[in-house]
Design a protein around this motif. Sequence first.
Motif, PDB file in Angstrom:
ATOM      1  N   GLN A  98       0.810  -1.219   0.000  1.00 51.83           N
ATOM      2  CA  GLN A  98       0.000   0.000   0.000  1.00 51.83           C
ATOM      3  C   GLN A  98       0.846   1.273   0.000  1.00 51.83           C
ATOM      4  O   GLN A  98       0.325   2.365  -0.209  1.00 51.83           O
ATOM      5  CB  GLN A  98      -0.967   0.011   1.199  1.00 51.83           C
ATOM      6  CG  GLN A  98      -0.378   0.281   2.560  1.00 51.83           C
ATOM      7  CD  GLN A  98      -0.049  -0.987   3.309  1.00 51.83           C
ATOM      8  OE1 GLN A  98       0.720  -1.834   2.848  1.00 51.83           O
ATOM      9  NE2 GLN A  98      -0.607  -1.131   4.490  1.00 51.83           N
ATOM     10  N   PHE A  99       2.137   1.138   0.251  1.00 52.15           N
ATOM     11  CA  PHE A  99       2.956   2.333   0.421  1.00 52.15           C
ATOM     12  C   PHE A  99       3.660   2.751  -0.867  1.00 52.15           C
ATOM     13  O   PHE A  99       3.951   1.934  -1.736  1.00 52.15           O
ATOM     14  CB  PHE A  99       3.984   2.111   1.521  1.00 52.15           C
ATOM     15  CG  PHE A  99       3.350   1.819   2.852  1.00 52.15           C
ATOM     16  CD1 PHE A  99       2.446   2.703   3.406  1.00 52.15           C
ATOM     17  CD2 PHE A  99       3.627   0.644   3.528  1.00 52.15           C
ATOM     18  CE1 PHE A  99       1.827   2.428   4.625  1.00 52.15           C
ATOM     19  CE2 PHE A  99       3.028   0.364   4.739  1.00 52.15           C
ATOM     20  CZ  PHE A  99       2.122   1.256   5.286  1.00 52.15           C
ATOM     21  N   SER A 100       3.959   4.016  -0.953  1.00 47.46           N
ATOM     22  CA  SER A 100       4.757   4.567  -2.048  1.00 47.46           C
ATOM     23  C   SER A 100       5.180   5.969  -1.656  1.00 47.46           C
ATOM     24  O   SER A 100       4.720   6.509  -0.649  1.00 47.46           O
ATOM     25  CB  SER A 100       3.943   4.627  -3.354  1.00 47.46           C
ATOM     26  OG  SER A 100       2.949   5.623  -3.290  1.00 47.46           O
ATOM     27  N   HIS A 101       6.080   6.532  -2.438  1.00 58.07           N
ATOM     28  CA  HIS A 101       6.490   7.930  -2.263  1.00 58.07           C
ATOM     29  C   HIS A 101       7.179   8.197  -0.927  1.00 58.07           C
ATOM     30  O   HIS A 101       7.174   9.331  -0.444  1.00 58.07           O
ATOM     31  CB  HIS A 101       5.294   8.880  -2.443  1.00 58.07           C
ATOM     32  CG  HIS A 101       4.796   8.923  -3.860  1.00 58.07           C
ATOM     33  ND1 HIS A 101       3.916   7.992  -4.358  1.00 58.07           N
ATOM     34  CD2 HIS A 101       5.054   9.760  -4.898  1.00 58.07           C
ATOM     35  CE1 HIS A 101       3.648   8.252  -5.636  1.00 58.07           C
ATOM     36  NE2 HIS A 101       4.324   9.299  -5.992  1.00 58.07           N
ATOM     37  N   THR A 102       7.768   7.149  -0.314  1.00 66.82           N
ATOM     38  CA  THR A 102       8.670   7.361   0.814  1.00 66.82           C
ATOM     39  C   THR A 102      10.042   6.830   0.413  1.00 66.82           C
ATOM     40  O   THR A 102      10.171   6.129  -0.584  1.00 66.82           O
ATOM     41  CB  THR A 102       8.213   6.592   2.072  1.00 66.82           C
ATOM     42  OG1 THR A 102       8.337   5.186   1.823  1.00 66.82           O
ATOM     43  CG2 THR A 102       6.779   6.917   2.415  1.00 66.82           C
TER      44      THR A 102
ATOM     45  N   ASP B  37      11.727   4.533   1.986  1.00 67.22           N
ATOM     46  CA  ASP B  37      11.724   3.071   2.123  1.00 67.22           C
ATOM     47  C   ASP B  37      10.875   2.400   1.042  1.00 67.22           C
ATOM     48  O   ASP B  37      11.163   1.288   0.623  1.00 67.22           O
ATOM     49  CB  ASP B  37      11.181   2.672   3.505  1.00 67.22           C
ATOM     50  CG  ASP B  37      12.255   2.754   4.568  1.00 67.22           C
ATOM     51  OD1 ASP B  37      13.452   2.765   4.213  1.00 67.22           O
ATOM     52  OD2 ASP B  37      11.914   2.818   5.760  1.00 67.22           O
TER      53      ASP B  37
ATOM     54  N   THR C 284       4.939   2.664  -6.255  1.00 67.77           N
ATOM     55  CA  THR C 284       3.636   2.052  -6.004  1.00 67.77           C
ATOM     56  C   THR C 284       3.685   0.569  -6.355  1.00 67.77           C
ATOM     57  O   THR C 284       4.589   0.095  -7.050  1.00 67.77           O
ATOM     58  CB  THR C 284       2.547   2.704  -6.870  1.00 67.77           C
ATOM     59  OG1 THR C 284       2.797   2.405  -8.241  1.00 67.77           O
ATOM     60  CG2 THR C 284       2.487   4.205  -6.675  1.00 67.77           C
TER      61      THR C 284
ATOM     62  N   ARG D 106      12.110  11.314  -7.251  1.00 76.57           N
ATOM     63  CA  ARG D 106      11.172  10.957  -6.192  1.00 76.57           C
ATOM     64  C   ARG D 106      11.897  10.399  -4.970  1.00 76.57           C
ATOM     65  O   ARG D 106      11.613  10.777  -3.840  1.00 76.57           O
ATOM     66  CB  ARG D 106      10.161   9.935  -6.706  1.00 76.57           C
ATOM     67  CG  ARG D 106       8.949   9.810  -5.815  1.00 76.57           C
ATOM     68  CD  ARG D 106       8.108   8.578  -6.115  1.00 76.57           C
ATOM     69  NE  ARG D 106       7.414   8.677  -7.388  1.00 76.57           N
ATOM     70  CZ  ARG D 106       6.758   7.659  -7.941  1.00 76.57           C
ATOM     71  NH1 ARG D 106       6.726   6.476  -7.326  1.00 76.57           N
ATOM     72  NH2 ARG D 106       6.143   7.802  -9.102  1.00 76.57           N
TER      73      ARG D 106
ATOM     74  N   ILE E  54      13.813  13.316  -3.179  1.00 76.79           N
ATOM     75  CA  ILE E  54      12.949  14.192  -2.380  1.00 76.79           C
ATOM     76  C   ILE E  54      12.410  13.450  -1.160  1.00 76.79           C
ATOM     77  O   ILE E  54      12.380  13.984  -0.053  1.00 76.79           O
ATOM     78  CB  ILE E  54      11.787  14.731  -3.252  1.00 76.79           C
ATOM     79  CG1 ILE E  54      12.329  15.739  -4.267  1.00 76.79           C
ATOM     80  CG2 ILE E  54      10.716  15.370  -2.380  1.00 76.79           C
ATOM     81  CD1 ILE E  54      11.265  16.300  -5.192  1.00 76.79           C
TER      82      ILE E  54
ATOM     83  N   SER F 230      13.044  14.703   2.687  1.00 76.70           N
ATOM     84  CA  SER F 230      11.878  15.176   3.430  1.00 76.70           C
ATOM     85  C   SER F 230      11.509  14.241   4.571  1.00 76.70           C
ATOM     86  O   SER F 230      10.603  14.511   5.330  1.00 76.70           O
ATOM     87  CB  SER F 230      10.668  15.314   2.494  1.00 76.70           C
ATOM     88  OG  SER F 230      10.957  16.213   1.457  1.00 76.70           O
TER      89      SER F 230
END
Lengths: 191, 191, 191, 191, 191, 191
Positions: free
Chosen positions: D53-57, D59, D63, D177, D180, D184
């Motif tokens: 379910q995770f993305s854009h971190t 770790d 997607t 991506r 950043i 962040s």
Amino acid sequence: MLARWVGLDLTSKGVVRAVLIGRFQPFHMGHLSAVKEILQGFDEAIIAIGSSQFSHTFDNPFTAGERIEMIRLALKEDGQDLARIITVTVPDIGEHRLWVARLVAMCPRFDVAYSNNPFVRLLLEEQGIATRGAELYNREMLNATRIRMLMAEGGDWKRYVPKSVADYIDGLGGVERVRIAKSSATSALFR
Amino acid sequence: MLARWVGLDLTSKGVVRAVLIGRFQPFHMGHLSAVKEILQGFDEAIIAIGSSQFSHTFDNPFTAGERIEMIRLALKEDGQDLARIITVTVPDIGEHRLWVARLVAMCPRFDVAYSNNPFVRLLLEEQGIATRGAELYNREMLNATRIRMLMAEGGDWKRYVPKSVADYIDGLGGVERVRIAKSSATSALFR
Amino acid sequence: MLARWVGLDLTSKGVVRAVLIGRFQPFHMGHLSAVKEILQGFDEAIIAIGSSQFSHTFDNPFTAGERIEMIRLALKEDGQDLARIITVTVPDIGEHRLWVARLVAMCPRFDVAYSNNPFVRLLLEEQGIATRGAELYNREMLNATRIRMLMAEGGDWKRYVPKSVADYIDGLGGVERVRIAKSSATSALFR
Amino acid sequence: MLARWVGLDLTSKGVVRAVLIGRFQPFHMGHLSAVKEILQGFDEAIIAIGSSQFSHTFDNPFTAGERIEMIRLALKEDGQDLARIITVTVPDIGEHRLWVARLVAMCPRFDVAYSNNPFVRLLLEEQGIATRGAELYNREMLNATRIRMLMAEGGDWKRYVPKSVADYIDGLGGVERVRIAKSSATSALFR
Amino acid sequence: MLARWVGLDLTSKGVVRAVLIGRFQPFHMGHLSAVKEILQGFDEAIIAIGSSQFSHTFDNPFTAGERIEMIRLALKEDGQDLARIITVTVPDIGEHRLWVARLVAMCPRFDVAYSNNPFVRLLLEEQGIATRGAELYNREMLNATRIRMLMAEGGDWKRYVPKSVADYIDGLGGVERVRIAKSSATSALFR
Amino acid sequence: MLARWVGLDLTSKGVVRAVLIGRFQPFHMGHLSAVKEILQGFDEAIIAIGSSQFSHTFDNPFTAGERIEMIRLALKEDGQDLARIITVTVPDIGEHRLWVARLVAMCPRFDVAYSNNPFVRLLLEEQGIATRGAELYNREMLNATRIRMLMAEGGDWKRYVPKSVADYIDGLGGVERVRIAKSSATSALFR
């Protein structure tokens, strides 16, 4: 000896337990009868309170904490030894395939699960857990839904629950709560 | 009499209870001491197992069910009456402002809450619930994090927990679980 | 060429894909027909299994994994090339406005979405995604709800699904599961 | 024959499968090697994408859909038959004791699980699932965390992933991506 | 003065506020009347939008953001000072016993809660929050469910909402959305 | 005219709005400056309170309701017209790819989003939403994390927030809350 009684292969695993699975909304004579049946055959009875996160609806009017109070009051009134009772709570999970894992995670180790619900037994059996139905249970009359309906409609619900449970429900305004929850079921908030 | 003892205004409310709030990972001598302190002043002790949904991490290695087993083993070993103990589970909620409401929903009515954690006490006090710290508690030595660290590093953790708890943890491979959970903490899955 | 066939402006974006959105409870002849329609016009078909987290209810009796098995069995039986099929799972989200974002996150890039459900198409169109209805689909007869109803009532459900799917469902006791789930729908747990 | 090869008792159960468990952030040479090892011993390889379910971190930058694209590109580039590959997604669950049940629910039936993570293997073994480590895997160099670090710092990450994966990541601006997301990580939103 | 007007003991607490609790699907003449009633007795009106996470269903067709737009349009059209209005959103929580805590967490401090729903008032009163019913509210005619039904069936729904709200709903295709949501209610996705 | 000012193509869409995205823990001089910048170029400013479900931690000490109070106090103190301000709350979602959809669902229609966080801007830009950084913002000094640190350590935090905000925080015991939350961050509950 107890292990032998229930026909399970439980040699030398220590304490022998069965879990009774229900929602106990409210805890009634049939539930009491099932707990006593378990206590005759096992060292300890785990009482697993399902849908534990819910309250204040017609289906689940009482909080988990209130249900624990009812269970303890009823068993005390009946002269049972509360030291042999373990109440646990099992929040519902939308993913039914995961529910058995959650039940197991919430309970001390147990040897058999009691439920009269075919769906619950199917889930358990699919995961290799032995199940039983409670034999002494008069489902026609001793049905929590029916009891809540009587509460909502001003009927004589008290004859189906232990006196201490009836008093407890009276004390917290439970009948009013059930009545309001029922009538508001179809009209959420401030339409 | 008990009510008077704890300095609360509890005239004629029936059973007087305190709740002990912890995670009990694992249940150690300090926890046992706190429960006994409560049992001296109250009719019943509620033991509220926080973070109850978690297990198999270094912070929370044991399931709620395993923690309930530990608690009962330790109190039995100590000769306490399990009939006066109520274990409940309180799943963490991200929304801290709602946690007190969840605690209350999961517990039978109680009169005071015991915790040595200032944050837990702040949450409770903001909602008007009386709190106490457990006085007999040696936090330096009897600290669950320190005990788990000893488990992970092969140290002598058993001196800080009741013997029955140590045996139970050994029996379920708990030390190995803690060790693996700790070493895997920084490397999730199959990177 | 394929891009031209479907009337989309897809010059030189590489593989051209359409996604078929359904729950596939179970995968039936109509679904098979829709997949074949897509494979005639696109390089690859994404089969997006909605409500993927649910199982063991009358509406959603089969797990996502079981549904993936059905889909692969049916396409293999039909002689399709499984290399051109991508099954993905899309858990339901209560917040419908977010569902399209979740669908997109779960899928490889696609060019058009197939659904015969007006609500699904509305959600997709509001977010700027082109949609189509599957043309070869006999919705009157080939309707998963109707098929499950036949399963629950002992009717001839097998004529509406590929033989390999029928065999698979038989092998895992699927008919019994649907039957129990249906009859227990109105009586949760141990009332 | 395949069943015999892997030393499992799989007589006549039809298709023999192993599941490879990972997060595939991104899919690299080591993952490819593990898939090929599985395809030599089993009929089909299930590739279970964890933390789906995770993305854009940092770790989990990509997607689930993007990870499926990478996996298919890499296997196609390597000449593997995509018909023997099944990608599934397994969303993380906070309750680790339930994770195995979720994995099983998301996958077609499988016979053994491959993971090099001791924690994942412990969870699986506790639930009675046979596990293996992928043997051909050079963990020192082929480590997704290290690869993402190289991406964030401008290093030569492309040598550790198949060319088609590198091109795909370039095409969607993946390096930016990751960069950043990493910078962040310690400063959420608009402090 | 205002404090005195509402019969509350609010000496010198600064701004006096009441919260109006609803779902506002859509915001209609009755809601407007209730807000005006509050603005006559209090410094500021908090409008708490319940079930805020939902949209695109028949019960909850509009997003929270769309509902905020309607509320502001209606009040502006009526000549009210928007500076005295605070819209907040309260996502539903399955655990009703926790809902009041969530409401309080989402709102600036308030002195009384307005709702005509007995269930909402019961929850609030059990937690010690003073409640009122909105007196000027013609529930027979001004009922959001009835208005949505008229929208779905092509009836004259516009007479029950402010003109600016009707225009806004027209502008975003709201009638079509309600119509589709209603007809798809019993047929999820692609059966 | 306003539309022209911001360089957007907004002909005749009615009210022109920008959304300022932050957590506002607490609302400080930099936030105030950003709101004023927006109010010079747009008809209305939406202030989107992120991580809105959290409170009582060091990172998020204040509830959404408390943050709304701060925002209104600060703007009132500064002489701004509260009628042009719309506060909304956006609960965090673990699935970042869905966060933009949630933001949009919670807000009235807006034309541009202000954030100084590169990660937030990346998410927004990937979904086609125009973003801006607030120009008048002295990030070195006016940093909410730094302000909370000063609060925890007894430093002079009040110089960085409007006087009305400082008074409000004092009134609710906010400094004590921040101090306790910080010191308890590494010691959960009752170890």
